[in-house]
Design an enzyme around this catalytic site. Sequence first.
Site, mmCIF file in Angstrom:
data_model
loop_
_atom_site.group_PDB
_atom_site.id
_atom_site.type_symbol
_atom_site.label_atom_id
_atom_site.label_comp_id
_atom_site.label_asym_id
_atom_site.label_seq_id
_atom_site.Cartn_x
_atom_site.Cartn_y
_atom_site.Cartn_z
ATOM 1 N N ARG A 45 1.011 -1.330 0.021
ATOM 2 C CA ARG A 45 -0.108 0.027 -0.088
ATOM 3 C C ARG A 45 0.775 1.095 0.005
ATOM 4 O O ARG A 45 0.452 2.301 -0.226
ATOM 5 C CB ARG A 45 -0.950 -0.040 1.281
ATOM 6 N N GLY A 46 2.057 1.337 0.203
ATOM 7 C CA GLY A 46 3.111 2.243 0.729
ATOM 8 C C GLY A 46 3.188 3.304 -0.423
ATOM 9 O O GLY A 46 3.564 4.392 -0.279
ATOM 10 N N GLU A 101 7.689 2.240 -6.258
ATOM 11 C CA GLU A 101 7.634 1.723 -4.783
ATOM 12 C C GLU A 101 8.086 2.656 -3.958
ATOM 13 O O GLU A 101 8.271 3.691 -4.292
ATOM 14 C CB GLU A 101 8.735 0.619 -4.927
ATOM 15 N N ASP A 102 7.658 2.554 -2.595
ATOM 16 C CA ASP A 102 7.843 3.510 -1.600
ATOM 17 C C ASP A 102 9.378 3.694 -1.329
ATOM 18 O O ASP A 102 10.111 4.538 -1.241
ATOM 19 C CB ASP A 102 6.836 3.691 -0.501
ATOM 20 N N ASP A 105 14.376 -1.507 0.559
ATOM 21 C CA ASP A 105 15.127 -1.625 2.108
ATOM 22 C C ASP A 105 16.242 -2.620 1.823
ATOM 23 O O ASP A 105 17.493 -2.473 1.407
ATOM 24 C CB ASP A 105 14.035 -1.794 3.117
ATOM 25 N N PHE A 154 13.883 4.283 10.647
ATOM 26 C CA PHE A 154 12.425 3.893 10.171
ATOM 27 C C PHE A 154 11.517 5.132 10.160
ATOM 28 O O PHE A 154 11.482 5.974 10.808
ATOM 29 C CB PHE A 154 11.969 3.164 11.608
ATOM 30 N N VAL A 155 11.035 5.184 8.825
ATOM 31 C CA VAL A 155 10.366 6.371 8.227
ATOM 32 C C VAL A 155 8.870 6.128 8.248
ATOM 33 O O VAL A 155 8.383 5.059 8.038
ATOM 34 C CB VAL A 155 11.116 7.104 7.090
ATOM 35 N N ASP A 161 3.570 3.640 6.454
ATOM 36 C CA ASP A 161 3.149 3.660 7.720
ATOM 37 C C ASP A 161 4.089 2.908 8.550
ATOM 38 O O ASP A 161 5.016 2.280 8.295
ATOM 39 C CB ASP A 161 1.918 2.489 7.513
ATOM 40 N N ARG A 167 0.147 6.851 7.282
ATOM 41 C CA ARG A 167 0.370 7.193 5.826
ATOM 42 C C ARG A 167 -0.273 8.383 5.513
ATOM 43 O O ARG A 167 0.434 8.885 4.353
ATOM 44 C CB ARG A 167 -0.805 6.022 5.384
HETATM 45 P P1 IMP Z 1 12.317 -4.612 1.144
HETATM 46 O O1 IMP Z 1 13.087 -3.758 0.016
HETATM 47 O O2 IMP Z 1 11.876 -5.917 0.414
HETATM 48 O O3 IMP Z 1 13.054 -4.990 2.517
HETATM 49 O O4 IMP Z 1 11.159 -4.122 1.587
HETATM 50 C C1 IMP Z 1 10.676 -2.870 1.393
HETATM 51 C C2 IMP Z 1 9.148 -2.421 2.102
HETATM 52 O O5 IMP Z 1 9.632 -2.733 3.594
HETATM 53 C C3 IMP Z 1 8.873 -1.250 1.815
HETATM 54 O O6 IMP Z 1 7.889 -1.325 0.517
HETATM 55 C C4 IMP Z 1 8.189 -0.967 2.853
HETATM 56 O O7 IMP Z 1 6.811 -1.530 2.879
HETATM 57 C C5 IMP Z 1 8.705 -1.678 4.033
HETATM 58 N N1 IMP Z 1 9.640 -0.683 4.709
HETATM 59 C C6 IMP Z 1 10.844 -0.798 4.769
HETATM 60 N N2 IMP Z 1 11.545 0.457 5.281
HETATM 61 C C7 IMP Z 1 10.461 1.326 5.958
HETATM 62 C C8 IMP Z 1 10.464 2.108 6.813
HETATM 63 O O8 IMP Z 1 11.307 2.612 7.317
HETATM 64 N N3 IMP Z 1 8.988 2.365 7.290
HETATM 65 C C9 IMP Z 1 8.037 1.703 6.777
HETATM 66 N N4 IMP Z 1 7.769 0.727 6.136
HETATM 67 C C10 IMP Z 1 9.315 0.296 5.663
#
Ligand code: IMP
Length: 180
Positions: A45-46, A101-102, A105, A154-155, A161, A167
């Site tokens: 949803r981000g 993508e938001d 990570d 953590f943002v 969210d 959000r």
């Molecule tokens: P990854 O790259 O597979 O670890 O995951 C990315 C997802 O992790 C993002 O789409 C977010 O939903 C979640 N995520 C990673 N860092 C944060 C953060 O700082 N705040 C909130 N969600 C996060």
Amino acid sequence: MPHQAYQIDKMISAKQIAARIEELARDIRARFSDTDKLVVVGLLRGSFVFIADLVRELDLPVEVDFLEVSSYGNSTESSREVRIFKDLRGEVEGRDVLVVEDIVDTGHTLTHVMNLLNARRPARIETIALLDKPSRREVPFKATWTGFEIPDEFVVGYGIDYAQRNRNLPYIGKVRFTEE
Ligand code: IMP
């Protein structure tokens, strides 16, 4: 509900985000200027706020579709599973695709999404992430375009969210845990 009390410190203002989206949209328009069939895929949803602002700056014929995936498993494992909760409504075969993508990570989510979508044989596929935390990467992944590189914090806000809250903040803030 989060168990621990926290405060949110502003990190990136709504104005900074809007200015960066204008720049990104210029690059994206240039890259896809020849297309008459761009499908913009938001990862739920981000990305819902980001995709809404981004497509309104694009001035290209776009379709908007959404994909909801969730990665789970031990975050220290190098291969996490990614499950599809909601698949695209439309086909991407032979089409130009921009995945929105938001945050990147660990890199697992976008790596899996790209494998999934590439298997459907799009003509061209690019990615954009509003935020990138390169220091957290577990698998190598680089989005075509990134809004802002941020440290390992953590943002929340602007679609992102913490335990389904925040959000709706118009800016990106970092979560700071406080003593009760
Ligand atoms: P990854 O790259 O597979 O670890 O995951 C990315 C997802 O992790 C993002 O789409 C977010 O939903 C979640 N995520 C990673 N860092 C944060 C953060 O700082 N705040 C909130 N969600 C996060």
